[in-house]
Design a protein around this motif. Structure first.
Motif, PDB file in Angstrom:
ATOM      1  N   GLU A 146       0.813  -1.210   0.000  1.00 26.14           N
ATOM      2  CA  GLU A 146       0.000   0.000   0.000  1.00 26.14           C
ATOM      3  C   GLU A 146       0.848   1.262   0.000  1.00 26.14           C
ATOM      4  OE1 GLU A 146      -2.999   0.045   2.997  1.00 26.14           O
ATOM      5  OE2 GLU A 146      -3.514  -2.085   2.733  1.00 26.14           O
ATOM      6  N   TYR A 147       2.044   1.162   0.556  1.00 24.64           N
ATOM      7  CA  TYR A 147       2.930   2.327   0.640  1.00 24.64           C
ATOM      8  C   TYR A 147       4.289   1.941   0.040  1.00 24.64           C
ATOM      9  CZ  TYR A 147      -0.682   3.766   3.919  1.00 24.64           C
ATOM     10  OH  TYR A 147      -1.879   4.084   4.501  1.00 24.64           O
ATOM     11  N   PRO A 148       4.362   1.931  -1.290  1.00 29.75           N
ATOM     12  CA  PRO A 148       5.589   1.432  -1.954  1.00 29.75           C
ATOM     13  C   PRO A 148       6.804   2.341  -1.792  1.00 29.75           C
ATOM     14  CG  PRO A 148       4.057   2.328  -3.566  1.00 29.75           C
ATOM     15  CD  PRO A 148       3.328   2.325  -2.257  1.00 29.75           C
ATOM     16  N   TYR A 149       6.611   3.562  -1.292  1.00 27.77           N
ATOM     17  CA  TYR A 149       7.749   4.466  -1.116  1.00 27.77           C
ATOM     18  C   TYR A 149       8.191   4.544   0.351  1.00 27.77           C
ATOM     19  CZ  TYR A 149       7.281   6.078  -5.917  1.00 27.77           C
ATOM     20  OH  TYR A 149       7.255   6.133  -7.284  1.00 27.77           O
ATOM     21  N   LEU A 150       7.669   3.629   1.176  1.00 26.93           N
ATOM     22  CA  LEU A 150       8.000   3.618   2.613  1.00 26.93           C
ATOM     23  C   LEU A 150       8.930   2.452   2.915  1.00 26.93           C
ATOM     24  CD1 LEU A 150       7.610   4.648   5.546  1.00 26.93           C
ATOM     25  CD2 LEU A 150       5.645   3.101   5.707  1.00 26.93           C
ATOM     26  N   LEU A 151      10.064   2.756   3.529  1.00 30.69           N
ATOM     27  CA  LEU A 151      10.996   1.735   4.008  1.00 30.69           C
ATOM     28  C   LEU A 151      11.078   1.850   5.528  1.00 30.69           C
ATOM     29  CD1 LEU A 151      13.885   2.192   1.411  1.00 30.69           C
ATOM     30  CD2 LEU A 151      11.991   0.564   1.329  1.00 30.69           C
ATOM     31  N   GLN A 152      11.042   0.696   6.227  1.00 27.97           N
ATOM     32  CA  GLN A 152      11.039   0.701   7.688  1.00 27.97           C
ATOM     33  C   GLN A 152      12.148  -0.186   8.237  1.00 27.97           C
ATOM     34  OE1 GLN A 152       6.853   0.929   9.501  1.00 27.97           O
ATOM     35  NE2 GLN A 152       6.465  -0.145   7.581  1.00 27.97           N
ATOM     36  N   ILE A 153      12.645   0.198   9.382  1.00 27.17           N
ATOM     37  CA  ILE A 153      13.666  -0.584  10.084  1.00 27.17           C
ATOM     38  C   ILE A 153      13.046  -1.158  11.356  1.00 27.17           C
ATOM     39  CG2 ILE A 153      15.745  -0.422  11.483  1.00 27.17           C
ATOM     40  CD1 ILE A 153      16.991   1.295   9.474  1.00 27.17           C
ATOM     41  N   GLY A 154      13.286  -2.419  11.599  1.00 32.75           N
ATOM     42  CA  GLY A 154      12.820  -3.044  12.834  1.00 32.75           C
ATOM     43  C   GLY A 154      11.726  -4.056  12.573  1.00 32.75           C
ATOM     44  N   GLU A 155      11.422  -4.855  13.603  1.00 31.27           N
ATOM     45  CA  GLU A 155      10.440  -5.921  13.464  1.00 31.27           C
ATOM     46  C   GLU A 155       9.034  -5.344  13.421  1.00 31.27           C
ATOM     47  OE1 GLU A 155      11.257  -5.318  17.798  1.00 31.27           O
ATOM     48  OE2 GLU A 155      12.361  -5.386  15.918  1.00 31.27           O
TER      49      GLU A 155
END
Length: 791
Positions: A146-155
């Motif tokens: 849904e948010y292809p431009y969002l990168l996240q760190i962590g579980e």
């Protein structure tokens, strides 16, 4: 003429030199055109500069960019950070993002710690087509699809929920309380925790949320509500700043103590070492988990360099490097590598841009955002954290460390999605694994410094109302004394001592008060049955005292196991006859004469048969008369040595030996009974028996046909009645339960003795006889059931 000639030669030389300078100038221009032009990649970094996360993230990203370009000085690209302070305000975060997008041609946005505005920022990133990188561990899990431009760190929250579920199941708890910060992340983790608990039978007793702006008074108010609940296992998921205030206030009101258990998620556990010493002191005994990066030379070198670089930074010198610091460093280098890769493959794309009108402002959009996302998502390199690789737009740890905070951080085990809980011995090639048992975890030191696992429930904050019956006769079992001046009530006795010792053996504190079962005048308010009904009606929480277990009482209450002797006994006076001729009493005179006659007759018959043929029965007249008496009496102890020759005499002796066996056995049993107890003729209509008026059920079904029963209430009354006897208005025996009779015999050991009888009352099979015990009410029963479910 000479002048003109000189002028011409001078002009020719000037033209000649100018002709030489022209190619040189052309060469210089050529060199300038071929010079490598530095291309700047603008990255917005929006953090809370006053928070632990913000300070560490800024330090690590700055260090990563410096290190990267020191090692790659020939790269054409250069990351340029535009740092803004969000002050922890989500609106200010979005405001800074819009201003940067409008004023600077951003190629990426990095945001740390603020989770409230992340969803809107992710939407904004999709609109302007630039990567949004979230370094906040507690941010809500937004799907990459849904948010292809969002990168996240962590579980993600699903992984956190599985770890929480595993820990709770490992310690055999069946109920927990979730305490979280009031934000989207907390609401999301709640649903995941509930789903993980469904398979294990664990339930969430309560979920409370706290605002980041909550005052200490509001936090204490919420904690006091928790103290009144039976569940004492708390899972905490919130920002480190709010968690610090929570634990300080919990310590202040006594919730970091024996009987409580606290579990913290990685959001808090990652920053334990950077917290204030007073906060660390308030968290002693806490169990937490956090992502684990195996120790390596790269990690150690990075930690040393980071410490050295920030040695003079007062805000950072007390902080410790954690896994998110290392991931932030690797993510910055991945971003720099992706920028250089895009420029190499598409040298003109960074110069392309369009403008997007969003009604309230006009901002620039990037044409290379999707390429940035693809490059970072496909990045594979060995960073400080090990192998760097994103999965569905998220950098997920491969393993978690389970720690116990007590005088320092202790590692007690590990967890990974494939194998669950693993022992810390795994590094020594120990392959034993178990995902649901705490035996793979090292011993935990819980709040209060205890090693025993808390039961997970307690009665903190509730004062149990313990009913006691005023029994003035047998004060050794239960005794209630009321001071007429101070009006204070003192309860003691054997039953009370057992109850107090049982309370001391628990792993948590139980507050209680003894309430005598009396009316307004201080008189007994009813029988034992009436007192038990008061527990059923919840007027009392429990009963402590000499309460007998009967089957008809089980429909109202539950009982503990008995802790005294069981059964019904009979007490009678000891015999006062001490004549030296008592051994003659078991047999009557006629019986003695008959037995003696048969002695002589048997000896005479044997002599008559054996004397003609047996030399042992011959001799002088006196010897033969002696043999007649000797042989008969020697058969009493089977000491005869004479050998019989006739079968007829042997037959006579066989009959006589059998008769001797019956006579001696009967005589021995009767004499033993006479020497111990005077026999009671209970069927006699002239004898009376005594018992307690307070315990009629105990002897209701006893097989005793004598209807003459007298009721007494104390050992002194028992003694008086037995001394007077049935003929003088007393009784011949006392029938009562053994605990009472033992108290009576302890006072009068020389005068009376007891015979135990089998109970025939309506007591269940698992309690074959009566008992004195503690009784727990419906409130305590539910608590005990919760404890039994956890065992």
């Amino acid at each position: 003429m000479d002048f003109a000639r000189k002028t011409k030669w001078t002009l020719a030389l000037v033209i000649f030199f100018l002709s030489l300078l022209k190619p040189l100038s052309a060469n210089v221009n050529g060199i300038n055109d071929s010079t490598i032009e530095e291309i700047r990649v603008h990255v917005g970094l929006i953090i809370d500069t006053q928070s632990w996360v913000g300070k560490i993230v800024y330090s690590c990203i700055s260090m990563a960019i410096t290190d990267f370009y020191d090692q790659n000085s020939h790269y054409r690209t250069k990351l340029v950070l535009h740092t803004r302070d969000s002050e922890g305000d989500p609106l200010l975060l979005l405001s800074h993002a819009l201003v940067l997008l409008e004023s600077v041609k951003l190629d990426a946005i990095i945001v740390a710690e603020n989770s409230a505005g992340l969803k809107i920022l992710a939407e904004l990133g999709s609109r302007v087509k630039i990567p949004v990188i979230s370094l906040f561990a507690a941010a809500p899990s937004l799907p990459f699809s849904e948010y292809p431009y969002l990168l996240q760190i962590g579980e993600n929250d699903s992984t956190r929920a599985k770890i929480i579920s595993t820990l709770v199941e490992s310690f055999t708890w069946r109920s927990v309380i979730l305490i979280s910060e009031d934000n989207d992340s907390a609401r999301q983790i709640l649903s995941n925790v509930i789903a993980s608990f469904e398979a294990t039978g664990v339930r969430i007793a309560l979920h409370i949320t706290l605002l980041a702006s909550s005052t200490n008074e509001e936090i204490i108010e919420q904690l006091k509500k928790l103290m009144n609940l039976q569940t004492s296992v708390y899972v905490v998921h919130m920002s480190p700043v709010l968690a610090s205030r929570l634990f300080l206030n919990a310590k202040r009101i006594g919730m970091i103590s024996q009987g409580y258990a606290w579990i913290t998620t990685d959001v808090i556990t990652n920053f334990m070492n950077s917290m204030d010493p007073s906060v660390i002191e308030s968290m002693q005994g806490v169990v937490g988990f956090k992502p684990h990066i195996p120790a390596s030379k790269e990690v150690r070198k990075f930690a040393i360099r980071w410490k050295s670089k920030n040695l003079n930074e007062q805000n950072l010198q007390e902080m410790e490097i954690n896994v998110y610091s290392i991931w932030s460093y690797d993510m910055a280098q991945a971003l720099a590598t992706a920028a250089e890769s895009i420029i190499t493959r598409h040298p003109d794309i960074v110069r392309q841009e369009t403008r997007l009108n969003m009604n309230f402002t006009t901002i620039r959009t990037s044409q290379n955002g999707l390429m940035f996302i693809d490059e970072i998502s496909q990045s594979r390199f060995k960073g400080i954290s090990g192998g760097f690789q994103l999965t569905s737009g998220r950098l997920i740890p491969k393993e978690f460390k389970i720690v116990n905070l007590f005088e320092g951080e202790r590692t007690i085990g590990y967890w990974n999605p494939e194998n669950g809980t693993t022992s810390i011995m795994k590094e020594k090639n120990d392959t034993k694994m178990n995902s649901t048992s705490s035996n793979k975890l090292e011993s935990v030191i819980w709040p209060g410094g205890i090693m025993n696992i808390p039961k997970g429930w307690n009665l903190h904050g509730k004062r149990l109302r313990i009913g006691v019956l005023v029994n003035h006769g047998f004060s050794e079992l239960i005794n209630v004394i009321r001071d007429p001046q101070t009006k204070e009530t003192t309860v003691n006795g054997f039953c009370v001592d057992v109850f107090k010792e049982a309370i001391k053996s628990l792993d948590y504190d139980v507050h209680y008060e003894f309430i005598p079962f009396v009316d307004a005048n201080g008189q007994l308010a009813g029988t034992y049955d009436d007192l038990i009904l008061q527990v059923y009606y919840k007027n009392y929480d429990a009963v402590v005292g000499d309460t007998t277990i009967f089957s008809f009482r089980f429909s109202h209450v539950d009982f503990t196991m008995p802790y005294t002797d069981l059964g019904i006994g009979i007490v009678v006076p000891k015999s006062n006859k001490s004549s030296m001729w008592i051994f003659l009493q078991p047999l009557t005179g006629s019986m003695w004469i008959t037995t003696t006659a048969f002695f002589v007759f048997t000896g005479f018959v044997v002599w008559l048969i054996e004397s003609p043929i047996n030399d042992e029965f011959q001799g002088s007249r006196c010897q033969q008369i002696g043999m007649i008496f000797w042989y008969s009496f020697s058969t009493l102890v089977f000491a005869y040595k004479e050998k019989l020759l006739s079968n007829l005499s042997k037959f006579v002796v066989i009959i006589w030996v059998f008769a001797v066996l019956v006579i001696t056995s009967s005589y021995t049993a009767t004499l033993a009974s006479m020497l111990t107890v005077q026999r009671i003729q209970s069927s006699s209509r002239e004898d009376y028996v005594g018992s307690q008026s307070l315990v009629p059920h105990a002897i209701r079904n006893l097989k005793n046909e004598n209807p003459r029963r007298m009721q007494y209430r104390s050992p002194e009354e028992y003694d008086d009645a037995l001394r007077r006897g049935s003929k003088n208005g007393g009784v011949s025996a006392i029938i009562d339960e053994i605990p009472y009779l033992k108290v009576f015999l302890a006072k009068y050991p020389a005068d009376y003795t007891m015979i135990k009888s089998k109970a025939t009352s309506g007591i269940p099979k698992r309690f074959p006889t009566s008992a004195r015990h503690i009784r727990c009410n419906s409130e305590a029963k539910r608590g005990r059931k919760a404890a039994n479910d956890g065992k």
